[in-house]
Enzyme design. Structure first.
Site, short mmCIF file in Angstrom:
data_model
loop_
_atom_site.label_atom_id
_atom_site.label_comp_id
_atom_site.label_asym_id
_atom_site.label_seq_id
_atom_site.Cartn_x
_atom_site.Cartn_y
_atom_site.Cartn_z
N ASP A 97 0.82 -1.22 0.00
CA ASP A 97 0.00 0.00 0.00
C ASP A 97 0.85 1.26 0.00
O ASP A 97 2.03 1.25 0.36
CB ASP A 97 -0.89 0.04 1.25
CG ASP A 97 -2.07 -0.90 1.16
OD1 ASP A 97 -2.12 -1.72 0.22
OD2 ASP A 97 -2.95 -0.82 2.04
N HIS A 120 3.75 -2.36 3.06
CA HIS A 120 3.78 -1.00 2.52
C HIS A 120 5.07 -0.74 1.75
O HIS A 120 6.15 -1.10 2.21
CB HIS A 120 3.64 0.02 3.65
CG HIS A 120 2.33 -0.06 4.37
ND1 HIS A 120 2.07 -1.01 5.34
CD2 HIS A 120 1.18 0.67 4.22
CE1 HIS A 120 0.83 -0.85 5.78
NE2 HIS A 120 0.28 0.16 5.12
#
Length: 364
Positions: A186, A334
């Site tokens: 992400d 991430h």
């Protein structure tokens, strides 16, 4: 005249003049009164318009009142599911006299008459709902794992216009889970970090899914193009990643822009997207439906590595994944939004550990 002079005597001529003058004065007063009465005319007629007392001239007709006061009842319309007009006189407005619609507008109004302006009501067309069984198993929405299920395709359309309201899939049987997991990243793309993660994935022949933030994708479009060219799946993670307050509490117009603007950018970069991951995992039925309107289903996760936290070490990230991973897991990591050094360091051990458990990798 002196005090000794005798009083003046009334002569016959003087008396006659006094009588004529008095009569003239009386006639003048009488004529004035009659003139005032004639000028005033008959008294006005009290009526009510929508409950408000109103005075009208005697002899005013129902039609004359409507014209003089520009009274008009609005017609109710038939609208389609998008608010467009299908029929302008679906429910005609009426103007009632004493509770009924007069057959003639030449009727003179009388004291106590009641005029009511009744607008017609707008109505939205009914919808029809259809469903049919899909041949292939479908992923769930929102998806927390890679599980799929036999499903119905449900569609809602306007009954008259045929316009699509929404469509979704509804599981109708047990789920089936593949012997694979999904790595997801992400908040990118991010300079240096995204490129390093792509290099590791290429070295280990792993396909993953990247949920990109629109503002960063606009700033670093070459990284998005590289993800796509390498066979990675690219999804929508909103335009600006608002998460505090929660994403679902945003005004509807702002929420729409977060979804729509990011999808438009991805399309310009050559990516046909059908996935949305809400910032912070904040979702509700309304957001799921709105995403469906844009052709996207929601994707969440079942393993959160918390790799974004400066308190989480590389070993802790690896341990979190390998202790919880199972067939169908969606792993949250991430590549953007900050220092992804921990993620980059942990990724090779995560890939090797998952493969040792006999699991493969899949994109969403």
């Amino acid at each position: 005249m002196s005090r000794l002079d005798p009083p003046m005597a009334h002569t016959p001529d003087r008396s006659r003049r006094l009588l004529i003058g008095g009569a003239s004065l009386v006639a003048l007063v009488a004529a004035t009164v009659v003139g005032v009465v004639l000028l005033r005319g008959p008294p006005p007629v009290p009526i009510r318009i929508d409950g408000t007392p109103v005075l009208v001239d005697e002899g005013t007709t129902f039609g004359g009142l409507l014209r003089g006061r520009a009274l008009e009842a609005r017609n109710g319309r038939m609208l389609d599911v998008e608010g467009e007009i299908l029929e302008r006189r679906h429910d005609p407005g009426v103007i009632l006299l004493n509770g009924t619609e007069p057959t003639s507008r030449t009727l003179p109004l009388s004291e106590g008459d009641r005029i009511e302006v009744v607008d017609g009501r707008d109505e939205t067309e009914d919808v029809i709902r259809t469903s049919f069984r899909l041949d292939d198993p479908q992923p769930l929405n929102p998806a927390r794992t890679l599980a799929t299920a036999r499903s119905l395709q449900v569609t809602v359309k306007g009954q008259l216009s045929g316009k699509l309201v929404r469509t979704w899939t509804k599981p109708i049987g047990p789920t089936s889970t593949p012997n694979a997991v999904a790595l997801t990243f992400d908040d990118g793309p991010w300079p240096v970090h995204t490129a390093k993660i792509l290099s590791i994935l290429k070295r280990y022949h792993v396909k993953a899914t990247f949920f990109v933030v629109g503002a960063f994708a606009e700033r670093y479009p070459m990284l998005v193009r590289r993800e796509h060219a390498m066979g990675m799946t690219v999804g929508n993670h909103s335009w600006s990643h608002p998460y505090n307050p929660p994403f679902t509490t945003l005004p509807a117009t702002r929420l729409d822009r977060e979804l729509v603007d990011t999808n438009a950018l991805l399309e310009r970069l050559g990516v046909r997207n059908d996935l949305f991951r809400p910032p912070g995992g904040s979702w509700d039925d309304a957001l799921r439906d709105r995403a469906l309107d844009e052709g996207m289903r929601l994707v969440l996760w079942d393993i959160d590595t918390r790799d974004w936290s400066t308190r989480t070490s590389t070993k802790e990230v690896v341990r979190t994944v390998l202790s919880r991973v199972r067939p169908g897991s969606i792993i949250l990591m991430h590549d953007g939004g900050g220092d992804a050094a921990t993620t980059i360091a942990a990724l090779p051990d995560i890939i090797k550990g998952i493969r040792k458990r006999g699991l493969s990798f899949a994109t969403l």
